[in-house]
Motif scaffolding. Sequence first.
Motif, PDB file in Angstrom:
ATOM      1  N   GLU A  39       1.033  -1.417   0.074  1.00 38.04           N
ATOM      2  CA  GLU A  39       0.222   0.138  -0.068  1.00 38.04           C
ATOM      3  C   GLU A  39       1.114   1.217   0.100  1.00 38.04           C
ATOM      4  O   GLU A  39       1.974   1.224   0.633  1.00 38.04           O
ATOM      5  CB  GLU A  39      -1.073  -0.069   1.127  1.00 38.04           C
ATOM      6  CG  GLU A  39      -1.843  -0.962   1.270  1.00 38.04           C
ATOM      7  CD  GLU A  39      -3.231  -0.840   0.702  1.00 38.04           C
ATOM      8  OE1 GLU A  39      -3.472   0.284   0.167  1.00 38.04           O
ATOM      9  OE2 GLU A  39      -3.907  -1.541   0.496  1.00 38.04           O
ATOM     10  N   PRO A  40       0.586   2.288  -0.611  1.00 38.39           N
ATOM     11  CA  PRO A  40       1.222   3.584  -0.683  1.00 38.39           C
ATOM     12  C   PRO A  40       1.373   4.204   0.675  1.00 38.39           C
ATOM     13  O   PRO A  40       2.430   4.631   0.981  1.00 38.39           O
ATOM     14  CB  PRO A  40       0.666   4.534  -1.689  1.00 38.39           C
ATOM     15  CG  PRO A  40      -0.827   3.878  -1.938  1.00 38.39           C
ATOM     16  CD  PRO A  40      -0.587   2.572  -1.192  1.00 38.39           C
ATOM     17  N   HIS A  41       0.449   4.153   1.635  1.00 43.71           N
ATOM     18  CA  HIS A  41       0.487   4.828   2.933  1.00 43.71           C
ATOM     19  C   HIS A  41       0.877   3.670   3.815  1.00 43.71           C
ATOM     20  O   HIS A  41       0.705   3.933   5.338  1.00 43.71           O
ATOM     21  CB  HIS A  41      -0.498   5.495   3.294  1.00 43.71           C
ATOM     22  CG  HIS A  41      -0.794   6.518   2.171  1.00 43.71           C
ATOM     23  ND1 HIS A  41      -0.230   7.576   2.148  1.00 43.71           N
ATOM     24  CD2 HIS A  41      -1.861   6.535   1.172  1.00 43.71           C
ATOM     25  CE1 HIS A  41      -0.561   8.385   1.124  1.00 43.71           C
ATOM     26  NE2 HIS A  41      -1.780   7.644   0.568  1.00 43.71           N
ATOM     27  N   ALA A  42       1.395   2.348   3.807  1.00 42.63           N
ATOM     28  CA  ALA A  42       1.875   1.482   4.760  1.00 42.63           C
ATOM     29  C   ALA A  42       3.452   1.309   4.506  1.00 42.63           C
ATOM     30  O   ALA A  42       4.143   1.550   3.424  1.00 42.63           O
ATOM     31  CB  ALA A  42       1.203   0.257   4.400  1.00 42.63           C
ATOM     32  N   TYR A  43       3.982   0.643   5.555  1.00 41.92           N
ATOM     33  CA  TYR A  43       5.127   0.681   5.713  1.00 41.92           C
ATOM     34  C   TYR A  43       5.640  -1.145   5.878  1.00 41.92           C
ATOM     35  O   TYR A  43       5.169  -1.522   6.901  1.00 41.92           O
ATOM     36  CB  TYR A  43       6.056   1.397   6.600  1.00 41.92           C
ATOM     37  CG  TYR A  43       5.775   3.181   6.309  1.00 41.92           C
ATOM     38  CD1 TYR A  43       6.869   3.668   5.407  1.00 41.92           C
ATOM     39  CD2 TYR A  43       4.830   3.760   7.228  1.00 41.92           C
ATOM     40  CE1 TYR A  43       6.180   5.046   5.086  1.00 41.92           C
ATOM     41  CE2 TYR A  43       4.705   4.846   6.662  1.00 41.92           C
ATOM     42  CZ  TYR A  43       5.370   5.563   5.893  1.00 41.92           C
ATOM     43  OH  TYR A  43       4.961   6.785   5.827  1.00 41.92           O
ATOM     44  N   ASP A  44       6.509  -1.536   5.026  1.00 46.15           N
ATOM     45  CA  ASP A  44       6.858  -2.878   5.095  1.00 46.15           C
ATOM     46  C   ASP A  44       8.204  -3.156   5.899  1.00 46.15           C
ATOM     47  O   ASP A  44       9.230  -2.119   5.513  1.00 46.15           O
ATOM     48  CB  ASP A  44       7.057  -3.743   4.011  1.00 46.15           C
ATOM     49  CG  ASP A  44       5.564  -4.061   2.926  1.00 46.15           C
ATOM     50  OD1 ASP A  44       4.618  -3.721   3.665  1.00 46.15           O
ATOM     51  OD2 ASP A  44       5.693  -3.949   1.748  1.00 46.15           O
ATOM     52  N   LEU A  45       8.145  -3.515   6.999  1.00 41.01           N
ATOM     53  CA  LEU A  45       9.291  -3.793   7.967  1.00 41.01           C
ATOM     54  C   LEU A  45       9.911  -5.188   8.019  1.00 41.01           C
ATOM     55  O   LEU A  45       9.110  -5.955   8.013  1.00 41.01           O
ATOM     56  CB  LEU A  45       9.043  -3.262   9.286  1.00 41.01           C
ATOM     57  CG  LEU A  45       8.655  -1.676   9.453  1.00 41.01           C
ATOM     58  CD1 LEU A  45       8.152  -1.370  10.686  1.00 41.01           C
ATOM     59  CD2 LEU A  45       9.433  -0.931   8.798  1.00 41.01           C
ATOM     60  N   CYS A  46      11.269  -5.237   8.166  1.00 44.95           N
ATOM     61  CA  CYS A  46      11.856  -6.598   8.481  1.00 44.95           C
ATOM     62  C   CYS A  46      11.619  -7.024   9.988  1.00 44.95           C
ATOM     63  O   CYS A  46      11.256  -5.939  10.720  1.00 44.95           O
ATOM     64  CB  CYS A  46      13.478  -6.360   8.058  1.00 44.95           C
ATOM     65  SG  CYS A  46      14.358  -5.334   9.021  1.00 44.95           S
ATOM     66  N   ALA A  47      12.094  -8.109  10.297  1.00 44.24           N
ATOM     67  CA  ALA A  47      12.103  -8.432  11.819  1.00 44.24           C
ATOM     68  C   ALA A  47      12.586  -7.562  12.563  1.00 44.24           C
ATOM     69  O   ALA A  47      12.194  -7.176  13.560  1.00 44.24           O
ATOM     70  CB  ALA A  47      12.547  -9.836  11.910  1.00 44.24           C
ATOM     71  N   GLU A  48      13.698  -7.091  12.524  1.00 47.70           N
ATOM     72  CA  GLU A  48      14.540  -6.372  13.156  1.00 47.70           C
ATOM     73  C   GLU A  48      14.140  -4.854  13.329  1.00 47.70           C
ATOM     74  O   GLU A  48      14.023  -4.385  14.411  1.00 47.70           O
ATOM     75  CB  GLU A  48      16.254  -6.212  12.643  1.00 47.70           C
ATOM     76  CG  GLU A  48      17.149  -5.331  13.520  1.00 47.70           C
ATOM     77  CD  GLU A  48      18.238  -5.404  13.031  1.00 47.70           C
ATOM     78  OE1 GLU A  48      19.069  -4.055  13.304  1.00 47.70           O
ATOM     79  OE2 GLU A  48      18.955  -5.977  12.038  1.00 47.70           O
ATOM     80  N   HIS A  49      13.656  -4.490  12.143  1.00 48.59           N
ATOM     81  CA  HIS A  49      13.033  -2.780  12.172  1.00 48.59           C
ATOM     82  C   HIS A  49      11.656  -3.254  13.022  1.00 48.59           C
ATOM     83  O   HIS A  49      11.395  -2.380  13.753  1.00 48.59           O
ATOM     84  CB  HIS A  49      13.093  -2.325  11.167  1.00 48.59           C
ATOM     85  CG  HIS A  49      14.445  -1.793  10.604  1.00 48.59           C
ATOM     86  ND1 HIS A  49      14.911  -2.320   9.513  1.00 48.59           N
ATOM     87  CD2 HIS A  49      15.076  -0.990  11.170  1.00 48.59           C
ATOM     88  CE1 HIS A  49      16.116  -1.527   9.456  1.00 48.59           C
ATOM     89  NE2 HIS A  49      16.187  -0.759  10.422  1.00 48.59           N
TER      90      HIS A  49
END
Length: 119
Positions: A39-49
């Motif tokens: 989604e343009p207003h969502a942020y995908d994060l890795c496990a560490e972040h």
Amino acid sequence: MSLARRCSRTPCGRPAVQTLTYVYADQTAVLGPLATYAEPHAYDLCAEHSERLSAPRGWEVLRLSSDVRPRGPSNDDLLALADAVREAGRPLPSSRPAPTEETGRETTRRGHLRVLSTD
């Protein structure tokens, strides 16, 4: 284009495992399972972040339970890939008749197309 989504943090290149969205009206940051599509207003994060996430002062962080372990291909994915490779390796049936089996004679040709006549 790669099918695996990456962490939205600029210097990070690890695979994303969770999605962060903000609910501004409630001053809440919601961290949940990886969304089905980006989604343009969502942020995908890795496990560490996703573990080190903090919200602005006065905001609440809502962490939805999820399995944050990166997943590899499933057995179904591997079987589908094997079937696709097997199918691609099969010889194609010849749909064009041999020149001796053709009926008619070639009268004209335009590029790769031939005009046949039965006269």
